[in-house]
Design a protein around this motif. Sequence first.
Motif, PDB file in Angstrom:
ATOM      1  N   ALA A   1       0.831  -1.203   0.000  1.00 29.54           N
ATOM      2  CA  ALA A   1       0.000   0.000   0.000  1.00 29.54           C
ATOM      3  C   ALA A   1       0.865   1.251   0.000  1.00 29.54           C
ATOM      4  O   ALA A   1       0.566   2.237  -0.687  1.00 29.54           O
ATOM      5  CB  ALA A   1      -0.925   0.000   1.213  1.00 29.54           C
ATOM      6  N   ASP A   2       1.960   1.217   0.781  1.00 27.83           N
ATOM      7  CA  ASP A   2       2.866   2.364   0.824  1.00 27.83           C
ATOM      8  C   ASP A   2       3.498   2.613  -0.547  1.00 27.83           C
ATOM      9  O   ASP A   2       3.606   3.756  -1.008  1.00 27.83           O
ATOM     10  CB  ASP A   2       3.962   2.140   1.865  1.00 27.83           C
ATOM     11  N   VAL A   3       3.923   1.517  -1.189  1.00 27.33           N
ATOM     12  CA  VAL A   3       4.536   1.647  -2.514  1.00 27.33           C
ATOM     13  C   VAL A   3       3.536   2.215  -3.514  1.00 27.33           C
ATOM     14  O   VAL A   3       3.850   3.099  -4.322  1.00 27.33           O
ATOM     15  CB  VAL A   3       5.065   0.283  -3.000  1.00 27.33           C
ATOM     16  N   ALA A   4       2.290   1.701  -3.457  1.00 26.11           N
ATOM     17  CA  ALA A   4       1.257   2.185  -4.368  1.00 26.11           C
ATOM     18  C   ALA A   4       0.975   3.665  -4.141  1.00 26.11           C
ATOM     19  O   ALA A   4       0.807   4.444  -5.085  1.00 26.11           O
ATOM     20  CB  ALA A   4      -0.024   1.369  -4.192  1.00 26.11           C
ATOM     21  N   ALA A   5       0.930   4.065  -2.866  1.00 29.40           N
ATOM     22  CA  ALA A   5       0.675   5.470  -2.545  1.00 29.40           C
ATOM     23  C   ALA A   5       1.814   6.357  -3.034  1.00 29.40           C
ATOM     24  O   ALA A   5       1.596   7.440  -3.582  1.00 29.40           O
ATOM     25  CB  ALA A   5       0.482   5.639  -1.042  1.00 29.40           C
ATOM     26  N   ASP A   6       3.058   5.888  -2.835  1.00 32.04           N
ATOM     27  CA  ASP A   6       4.212   6.665  -3.300  1.00 32.04           C
ATOM     28  C   ASP A   6       4.205   6.796  -4.818  1.00 32.04           C
ATOM     29  O   ASP A   6       4.522   7.855  -5.375  1.00 32.04           O
ATOM     30  CB  ASP A   6       5.511   6.002  -2.841  1.00 32.04           C
ATOM     31  N   THR A   7       3.843   5.697  -5.504  1.00 32.39           N
ATOM     32  CA  THR A   7       3.781   5.730  -6.970  1.00 32.39           C
ATOM     33  C   THR A   7       2.730   6.719  -7.446  1.00 32.39           C
ATOM     34  O   THR A   7       2.954   7.499  -8.379  1.00 32.39           O
ATOM     35  CB  THR A   7       3.461   4.331  -7.520  1.00 32.39           C
ATOM     36  N   ALA A   8       1.565   6.691  -6.782  1.00 36.10           N
ATOM     37  CA  ALA A   8       0.492   7.619  -7.151  1.00 36.10           C
ATOM     38  C   ALA A   8       0.927   9.064  -6.931  1.00 36.10           C
ATOM     39  O   ALA A   8       0.650   9.944  -7.752  1.00 36.10           O
ATOM     40  CB  ALA A   8      -0.763   7.314  -6.340  1.00 36.10           C
TER      41      ALA A   8
END
Length: 231
Positions: free
Chosen positions: A70-77
């Motif tokens: 989730a953290d990676v996805a948020a950072d990517t977004a």
Amino acid sequence: MSRISVRGFAVASATAVTSVGAVVGVAAGADSTADTGDRVEATAADQTLLADIPAQSDVRSQYAMLTEQADVAADTASAEARTALQESARKQAAADAQAKKEAAEQAAKEREAAEQAASRSAVTDSSSIAVQSSYTVAEVQAIARQMIPADQFQCFSNIVDHESGWNYQATNPSSGAYGLMQALPGSKMVSAGADWQTNPATQIEWGLNYMNSRYDSPCGAWNFWQANNWY
């Protein structure tokens, strides 16, 4: 999936493990009065059910993994959003620069057009030239220099040289063309003044207006004259 929903999933998984364990314990206590065969079967069933449930450490691992995802996805977004904003700002800056360039070019064109229009207009109006009873060629040329823009005078002079030799009373016996410009008929010069027959300044004003309106300038008229021997 947001970070909150991922953490909620992990908590729900841990709760499920605890609840199932409690149910299994109750079931085991209730079967204590059954016969030995039943207890063996119940114990085997309980072991099978518990084997299917991840250990608490596995739940924590899954929770940590999902949280990291989730953290990676948020950072990517966030990175994609920043990139989109930067691209939008770049495009806007380019559009603003282009608009400024076009505005500057348009202003330059308008300024040039105004300067050209001013250069084509008479420097001195014929009405400000003192009227005489007669004029020499030198006097007529001096009047023309006062009225014709400096960058157009030579072209104007070339035409007058060929048409009348600077004789403001020159008359073509066959056509009736008259004056410095050899206007045909000469009476059309009345648009510049009623004294068109005797006042070279009136003739010069008419000639300049004619050249500007038909050829854009005396030099434009001279270019045409050279190609056609008339204007």
